[in-house]
Design a protein around this motif. Structure first.
Motif, PDB file in Angstrom:
ATOM      1  N   ALA A 107       1.881   4.325  -3.160  1.00  0.00           N
ATOM      2  CA  ALA A 107       1.389   5.499  -2.391  1.00  0.00           C
ATOM      3  C   ALA A 107       2.435   6.241  -3.742  1.00  0.00           C
ATOM      4  O   ALA A 107       2.541   7.047  -4.036  1.00  0.00           O
ATOM      5  N   ARG A 110       1.152  14.896   6.918  1.00  0.00           N
ATOM      6  CA  ARG A 110      -0.293  16.059   6.732  1.00  0.00           C
ATOM      7  C   ARG A 110       0.737  16.835   5.762  1.00  0.00           C
ATOM      8  O   ARG A 110       0.850  17.670   4.914  1.00  0.00           O
ATOM      9  N   LEU A 114      -0.397  10.546   3.153  1.00  0.00           N
ATOM     10  CA  LEU A 114      -1.860  10.340   4.110  1.00  0.00           C
ATOM     11  C   LEU A 114      -3.236   9.703   3.008  1.00  0.00           C
ATOM     12  O   LEU A 114      -3.969   9.858   3.705  1.00  0.00           O
ATOM     13  N   ASN A 115      -3.042   9.512   1.922  1.00  0.00           N
ATOM     14  CA  ASN A 115      -4.493   8.758   1.267  1.00  0.00           C
ATOM     15  C   ASN A 115      -4.846   7.481   1.277  1.00  0.00           C
ATOM     16  O   ASN A 115      -5.957   7.787   1.125  1.00  0.00           O
ATOM     17  N   ASN A 116      -4.063   7.167   1.816  1.00  0.00           N
ATOM     18  CA  ASN A 116      -4.205   5.901   2.105  1.00  0.00           C
ATOM     19  C   ASN A 116      -3.827   5.312   3.437  1.00  0.00           C
ATOM     20  O   ASN A 116      -3.732   4.843   4.103  1.00  0.00           O
ATOM     21  N   PHE A 117      -4.483   7.194   4.777  1.00  0.00           N
ATOM     22  CA  PHE A 117      -3.119   6.187   5.727  1.00  0.00           C
ATOM     23  C   PHE A 117      -5.168   5.283   6.820  1.00  0.00           C
ATOM     24  O   PHE A 117      -4.042   4.735   7.373  1.00  0.00           O
ATOM     25  N   SER A 166       1.107  -1.265  -0.151  1.00  0.00           N
ATOM     26  CA  SER A 166      -0.558   0.305  -0.292  1.00  0.00           C
ATOM     27  C   SER A 166       0.929   1.405  -0.056  1.00  0.00           C
ATOM     28  O   SER A 166       0.319   1.992  -0.564  1.00  0.00           O
ATOM     29  N   LYS A 180       2.687  13.783   2.111  1.00  0.00           N
ATOM     30  CA  LYS A 180       1.064  13.512   2.272  1.00  0.00           C
ATOM     31  C   LYS A 180       0.876  12.639   1.118  1.00  0.00           C
ATOM     32  O   LYS A 180      -0.334  12.559   0.986  1.00  0.00           O
ATOM     33  N   GLN A 181       1.378  12.250   0.798  1.00  0.00           N
ATOM     34  CA  GLN A 181       1.871  11.329  -0.637  1.00  0.00           C
ATOM     35  C   GLN A 181       1.469   9.625  -0.091  1.00  0.00           C
ATOM     36  O   GLN A 181      -0.085   8.544  -0.228  1.00  0.00           O
TER      37      GLN A 181
END
Length: 306
Positions: free
Chosen positions: A71, A172, A179-182, A67, A176-177
């Motif tokens: 990212a 954040r 954070l999308n699938n945190f 995952s 940030k890349q």
């Protein structure tokens, strides 16, 4: 270049010495005969369940890492990623601590997919960091169920909440890349630690233990922190040293605590040994020949100099 090689040799020698010193220290503090008796009297059914629970943790851990790879734009199939993960597990036991399974995976992916080493390093780093976060959450939960520690629940909860908020802020602000699938990556991180906790529970059942589980599970999880320290042989000796010290402090049975760790070590070594297959069949990883440890070490030294 020469100074870098000498320093690497010195570092690896120190790791060997520290590991052997830890193993020797633990062996002088516990009865090896008693450990042998506990192992021989263990329930094989629960040992099998412990093995299966650990296998589940590895499957989820592999998916979690993938995952993080996605990212950064590295698209690997779950099957291919798991094969590489198996190889990394093997090398965590047998490669010098300065390289390890993570270092080898970073080198292999950079060479095979022509991707930036820094990007892959970032994905692997945050994979480990998410695991550390989950470990703290599980350990904190166990602390809540241990009134003997006399730590107010609101303090434990506040520390975990503050740590999570700080972690999210760093992601954040600078990464940030990831954070999308945190949610999915950190749900997987909790699942990994959950399965490893279940592994320890089954080991306790296998030992016919009928006391309170939470203190032993807590020191087992806390001792997992040594996994982030570069070492040899999968941190053998170091983890047992931590467990023995914590068991002594909490007035627990040191033999039971150390036996949990040793059985867990054997299980993890058995699972990691599956990576041997890819040494003989590198084609399964899309390579005619796997890079040697020397190649990886030389590449790392070269990049560090640049």
């Amino acid at each position: 270049m020469q100074d870098s090689k000498v320093w690497n040799i010195v570092k690896n020698l120190l790791k060997v010495l520290i590991t052997f010193a830890a193993v020797y220290w633990v062996s002088t503090k516990i009865s090896l005969t008693e450990l042998k008796d506990v192992l021989s009297d263990s329930n094989p059914l629960y040992l099998l369940l412990a093995f299966l629970a650990y296998c589940c943790s590895i499957l989820v851990a592999s998916s979690r890492l993938n995952s993080f790879f996605k990212a950064i734009g590295l698209k690997l199939s779950e099957r291919y990623n798991f094969r590489l993960y198996q190889l990394g597990l093997l090398y965590n036991f047998f490669l010098p601590g300065g390289i390890g399974g993570d270092g080898y995976k970073i080198f292999f992916l950079k060479k095979t997919f022509q991707i930036s080493r820094r990007q892959v390093l970032g994905a692997v780093f945050f994979d480990r960091l998410s695991g550390l976060w989950a470990l703290c959450i599980v350990a904190g939960t166990l602390v809540i169920f241990m009134p003997r520690l006399a730590i107010p629940n609101y303090i434990t909860i506040a520390v975990l909440a503050l740590g999570t908020i700080s972690y999210l802020f760093v992601l954040r602000t600078f990464f940030k890349q990831f954070l999308n699938n945190f949610i999915i990556t950190h749900f997987k991180a909790l699942a990994v630690q959950g399965f490893q906790t279940i592994t320890a529970i089954f080991i306790l059942y296998a030992m016919n233990f009928d006391g309170k589980f939470s203190p032993y599970l807590l020191i087992f999880m806390v001792s997992s922190l040594v996994a982030i320290v570069p070492s040899i042989g999968g941190a053998i000796g170091l983890r047992e040293t931590v467990i023995f010290s914590l068991a002594t402090y909490l007035q627990l049975d040191q033999h039971i605590a150390v036996t949990i760790s040793l059985i867990f070590y054997i299980i993890s070594l058995l699972v990691a040994s599956s990576g041997i297959y890819y040494i003989f069949r590198p084609q399964r990883l899309g390579a005619d020949k796997l890079p040697s440890a020397k190649e990886v070490e030389e590449e790392i030294e070269k990049e560090e100099e640049e």
